[in-house]
Design an enzyme around this catalytic site. Structure first.
Site, PDB file in Angstrom:
ATOM      1  N   ARG A   1       8.564   4.328  16.989  1.00 46.63           N
ATOM      2  CA  ARG A   1       9.468   3.256  16.739  1.00 46.63           C
ATOM      3  C   ARG A   1      10.700   3.800  16.720  1.00 46.63           C
ATOM      4  NH1 ARG A   1       8.301   0.746  10.789  1.00 46.63           N
ATOM      5  NH2 ARG A   1       9.890   2.386   9.923  1.00 46.63           N
TER       6      ARG A   1
ATOM      7  N   SER B   1       2.201  -6.428  12.344  1.00 45.95           N
ATOM      8  CA  SER B   1       2.416  -6.327  10.854  1.00 45.95           C
ATOM      9  C   SER B   1       2.338  -7.400  10.030  1.00 45.95           C
ATOM     10  CB  SER B   1       3.939  -5.886  10.495  1.00 45.95           C
ATOM     11  OG  SER B   1       4.128  -4.722  11.232  1.00 45.95           O
TER      12      SER B   1
ATOM     13  N   LYS C   1      12.072   1.491   6.248  1.00 46.26           N
ATOM     14  CA  LYS C   1      12.488   0.220   7.326  1.00 46.26           C
ATOM     15  C   LYS C   1      13.769  -0.458   6.514  1.00 46.26           C
ATOM     16  CE  LYS C   1       9.674  -2.383   9.088  1.00 46.26           C
ATOM     17  NZ  LYS C   1       8.656  -3.312   9.595  1.00 46.26           N
TER      18      LYS C   1
END
Length: 210
Positions: free
Chosen positions: A38, A107, A136
């Site tokens: 990511r 998600s 995040k």
């Protein structure tokens, strides 16, 4: 897709003085059986180079490799699949691009999203964030372990619990019914990455029989 227990996502901001591949290899040696790249800040070229390195590493160990968001990069390095969010391409459209043999994860933050993901053909879903997380910047409010219990009752595809999960609170997550755990900072930011992964695996094995 192959079943899994421990899902590790890259988070280079948590290990600024250590090499990405070295850290992820330690995670694999500790028991991580899915690795996700990511990277939401670097150029496509940089993401591609990292993906190539991690694809080589995961092939060496027979571990599943997922790329977050960058569908083109995932295809370019022949990753095992992609992970997308609620604001990305619909699963049906992503499936047209990646084909039937690639894994698609999504998600989810509410049971309605989980139901839709299963209906649309997701291979697995992320369930979270369970707790507060700093991994995040655009994170939604914690969904708590109540959401895990809802998913256990209604959803048949695999799910992985994510968001603020640490060694000190993972038992709550497992007791709620999760059988697969995802962690970022707790793993990649650890001084001994391999040991932390082994401890997660031990806790999962104590609670869960996959």
């Amino acid at each position: 897709m192959k079943d899994f227990k421990l899902y590790t996502i890259t988070g280079e901001e948590f290990h600024p003085n250590r090499d990405l591949v070295t850290v992820m290899e330690q995670a694999i040696l500790g028991g991580s059986d899915i690795i996700q790249l990511r990277d939401k800040t670097n150029s496509k070229k940089v993401v591609f180079e990292k993906a190539k390195q991690l694809r080589e590493l995961t092939k060496k160990y027979g571990v599943t490799f997922i790329v977050n968001d960058h569908i083109d990069v995932a295809l370019a390095v022949d990753a095992d699949g992609i992970h997308i969010g609620q604001d990305d391409l619909p699963i049906e459209e992503a499936r047209k691009i990646v084909g039937e043999n690639k894994i698609i994860g999504l998600s989810t933050h509410a049971i309605e999203e989980a139901r839709e993901a299963e209906r649309a053909g997701a291979d697995y879903i992320g369930v979270g964030p369970i707790f507060h997380t700093k991994s995040k910047v655009d994170v939604v409010d914690p969904v708590t372990t109540d959401y895990i219990r809802q998913v256990v009752q209604e959803i048949t595809i695999p799910f992985v619990a994510i968001g603020g999960i640490k060694l000190h609170n993972v038992d709550q997550v497992l007791e709620a019914g999760a059988a697969r755990i995802c962690a970022i900072s707790e793993i990649v930011g650890a001084e001994d990455v391999q040991s932390v992964c082994q401890q997660f695996i031990e806790k999962i094995n104590q609670k869960v029989k996959l």
